[in-house]
Write a protein that holds these residues in place. Structure first.
Motif, mmCIF file in Angstrom:
data_model
loop_
_atom_site.group_PDB
_atom_site.id
_atom_site.type_symbol
_atom_site.label_atom_id
_atom_site.label_comp_id
_atom_site.label_asym_id
_atom_site.label_seq_id
_atom_site.Cartn_x
_atom_site.Cartn_y
_atom_site.Cartn_z
ATOM 1 N N THR A 196 46.765 37.210 39.087
ATOM 2 C CA THR A 196 45.965 37.171 40.309
ATOM 3 C C THR A 196 44.529 36.810 39.966
ATOM 4 O O THR A 196 43.954 37.355 39.023
ATOM 5 C CB THR A 196 45.992 38.526 41.032
ATOM 6 N N ASP A 198 41.174 36.640 42.238
ATOM 7 C CA ASP A 198 40.703 36.970 43.582
ATOM 8 C C ASP A 198 39.180 36.941 43.617
ATOM 9 O O ASP A 198 38.514 37.736 42.962
ATOM 10 C CB ASP A 198 41.218 38.356 43.976
ATOM 11 N N THR A 199 38.641 36.020 44.397
ATOM 12 C CA THR A 199 37.186 35.913 44.538
ATOM 13 C C THR A 199 36.629 36.852 45.592
ATOM 14 O O THR A 199 35.411 37.035 45.684
ATOM 15 C CB THR A 199 36.791 34.482 44.928
ATOM 16 N N ALA A 297 43.487 35.488 48.020
ATOM 17 C CA ALA A 297 43.597 35.539 46.560
ATOM 18 C C ALA A 297 44.615 34.525 46.055
ATOM 19 O O ALA A 297 45.614 34.227 46.719
ATOM 20 C CB ALA A 297 43.996 36.943 46.112
ATOM 21 N N ASP A 382 31.883 38.384 40.109
ATOM 22 C CA ASP A 382 32.717 39.496 40.580
ATOM 23 C C ASP A 382 34.160 39.084 40.859
ATOM 24 O O ASP A 382 34.887 39.796 41.563
ATOM 25 C CB ASP A 382 32.117 40.128 41.845
ATOM 26 N N VAL A 383 34.594 37.939 40.337
ATOM 27 C CA VAL A 383 35.981 37.540 40.537
ATOM 28 C C VAL A 383 36.892 38.498 39.778
ATOM 29 O O VAL A 383 36.561 38.966 38.685
ATOM 30 C CB VAL A 383 36.206 36.081 40.076
ATOM 31 N N ILE A 384 38.034 38.790 40.358
ATOM 32 C CA ILE A 384 39.039 39.631 39.708
ATOM 33 C C ILE A 384 40.080 38.708 39.091
ATOM 34 O O ILE A 384 40.741 37.941 39.791
ATOM 35 C CB ILE A 384 39.699 40.579 40.715
ATOM 36 N N GLY A 385 40.218 38.748 37.771
ATOM 37 C CA GLY A 385 41.181 37.881 37.111
ATOM 38 C C GLY A 385 40.709 37.500 35.724
ATOM 39 O O GLY A 385 39.577 37.811 35.318
ATOM 40 N N ARG A 387 39.234 35.529 32.542
ATOM 41 C CA ARG A 387 38.106 34.631 32.387
ATOM 42 C C ARG A 387 38.550 33.343 31.695
ATOM 43 O O ARG A 387 39.494 33.339 30.909
ATOM 44 C CB ARG A 387 36.987 35.283 31.563
#
Length: 477
Positions: A196, A198-199, A297, A382-385, A387
């Motif tokens: 995932t 998710d921005t 997402a 702050d993106v979730i996922g 790098r």
């Protein structure tokens, strides 16, 4: 003669499901589409597709795939008022690299309401007597074991009555909310790897009556975000659709998400990198309230990696990979997935043991759209996922250089248009002529104002200036 399935069951009656049914129609005696909603009689929105209210673009590659699966769809869409928008000439676009010149007629996209597209495809698919739509029905699980899926467990939403539908082949097209991962685990299949990114992007959309003079041939308008913006992630899209309307979608990341109230919509549009969309809609009549969405997402399930896969089961569409909708690729990927399913059936006939091969072929149709969406989204704060690695960062820098060069380098512009519409793989940007153009860079200073025609510019509530280019002195400061 090639082997045929006696009964195929497609879970989900949305676009991905109906296209899968079309792919199966020549290779199964009967196909049942199982859908939890009651389908509307015409091109109306339904609760099962909340994202239908927001901006959608059908890429040229997706349109051609749909026409091959369900002949006559694009002709019907145009007759109903859908627009064919040239990726360059018909698009006024502000990107992180500046305004894009409208100097070429490259690929195209089709713009219309999602409800019109879904209904047009569904009506044509259901004309086939081999296809039956089972409405108002929830899917509660699969029957079989880790080697073979043999049936689908369903429940009537009105009566609560449970039943079992036997199937030679089951296709999961239930979308973002797919429970297939759990269903397969219940049959003894290992848990699938899921990724995932998710921005936190949020959507707000409103319809407008097109102002007098803009009813025909008015361009689509996009203002794309840049991670370098002071308030990153804000963007907007204005699409001409059927019935003389503009569909306008505004997006933003936390904490700059767009408002969902009528009063805040126009002011937010003016906070984008350029206020052009706000200028346009100020002269247009709003039609209905603002609609919001937070389901944006990127999520992918790597079913093709599993060491154990049951015969008679395939997952596609958003059930396999769902994208940030700001890039407009989901519908075209679904069409390509259905095409991959049909191609395997045409080549080998229906063979349950080929389900693993079909799943891998379907997964391959996801790769480029996934790379494009995730490659952009991982840049935002702050993106979730995961790098990006060094190779991804290098490719991103090259892509930005290519985008700048595309303003005046036809080979680069053509490559980018092909990739954007999923008409060519991402590697198209590494072709010798594209690389040479990217390395040479732009041959002229960038535009400093949106490239509207005089007729289009007259629609603004506040007159924008004539498109000009920066001087050589400006570009060196």
């Amino acid at each position: 003669m090639a082997a045929r399935a006696t009964h195929a069951v497609v879970l989900g009656g949305g676009l991905a499901g109906t296209l899968a049914a079309a792919a199966l129609a020549g290779h199964a005696d009967h196909i049942t589409l199982v859908e939890r909603d009651r389908m509307p009689a015409g091109p109306q929105e339904r609760t099962g597709v909340p994202q239908a209210r927001h901006a959608h673009m059908l890429m040229s590659s997706g349109a051609e795939a749909i026409d091959a699966l369900v002949p006559g769809v694009t002709k019907s869409l145009y007759a109903a008022g859908a627009h064919r928008v040239s990726v360059r000439k018909g698009l006024v676009s502000s990107t992180a690299q500046g305004w894009v010149p409208r100097s070429a007629d490259l690929q195209y996209v089709i713009t219309c309401g999602r409800a019109l597209l879904d209904w047009t495809v569904r009506e044509r698919v259901l004309m086939d007597p081999r296809v039956t739509l089972l409405q108002g029905t929830d899917v509660t699980g699969l029957d079989g074991d880790s080697r073979r899926v043999t049936a689908v467990r369903v429940r009537d939403r009105a009566t609560g009555e449970a039943s079992l539908i036997g199937a030679d082949l089951v296709v999961d097209a239930t979308g973002r909310g797919s429970a297939a991962r759990t269903w397969l685990e219940e049959l003894g299949i290992p848990r699938v790897r899921e990724e995932t990114v998710d921005t936190g992007l949020a959507y707000s959309t409103r319809l407008f009556r097109v102002p007098p003079g803009a009813e025909r041939d008015f361009p689509a308008v996009t203002v794309m975000p840049s991670p370098a913006d002071p308030v990153p992630g804000r963007s907007g899209t204005l699409l001409p659709i059927e019935d003389g309307r503009w569909l306008v979608t505004l997006t933003g990341l936390r904490p700059a998400q767009p408002p969902t109230d009528d009063a805040g919509f126009l002011p937010f549009a003016r906070t984008l990198r350029t206020p052009v969309i706000g200028d346009l809609i100020e002269a247009a009549q709003p039609l209905g309230p603002v609609c919001g969405s937070r389901s944006t997402a990127n999520r992918r399930r790597y079913y093709e990696e599993l060491s154990l896969w049951p015969d008679g089961f395939v997952a596609l569409g958003d059930a396999l990979a769902a994208f940030n909708p700001v890039y407009g690729h989901g519908m075209s990927v679904a069409a390509k997935a259905a095409t991959a399913l049909r191609t395997d059936l045409e080549r080998y006939g229906y063979l349950p043991e080929r389900s693993r091969h079909v799943q891998r072929a379907v997964a391959a149709t996801v790769n480029d759209a996934w790379a494009l969406a995730v490659g952009q989204d991982v840049q935002y704060p702050d993106v979730i996922g995961p790098r990006p690695g060094a190779a991804a960062k290098l490719m991103r820098r090259y892509s930005a250089r290519a985008a700048r060069a595309s303003a005046t380098r036809p080979a680069v512009a053509a490559a980018i248009a092909d990739i954007f519409t999923l008409s060519a793989p991402v590697s198209r940007l590494l072709a010798p002529r594209a690389v040479l153009g990217a390395l040479r860079g732009p041959g002229a200073p960038p535009l400093t104002a949106p490239p509207f025609t005089e007729r289009e510019r007259a629609l603004f509530s506040r007159e924008p200036r004539e498109p000009t280019r920066k001087t050589e002195q400006d570009t060196t400061q």
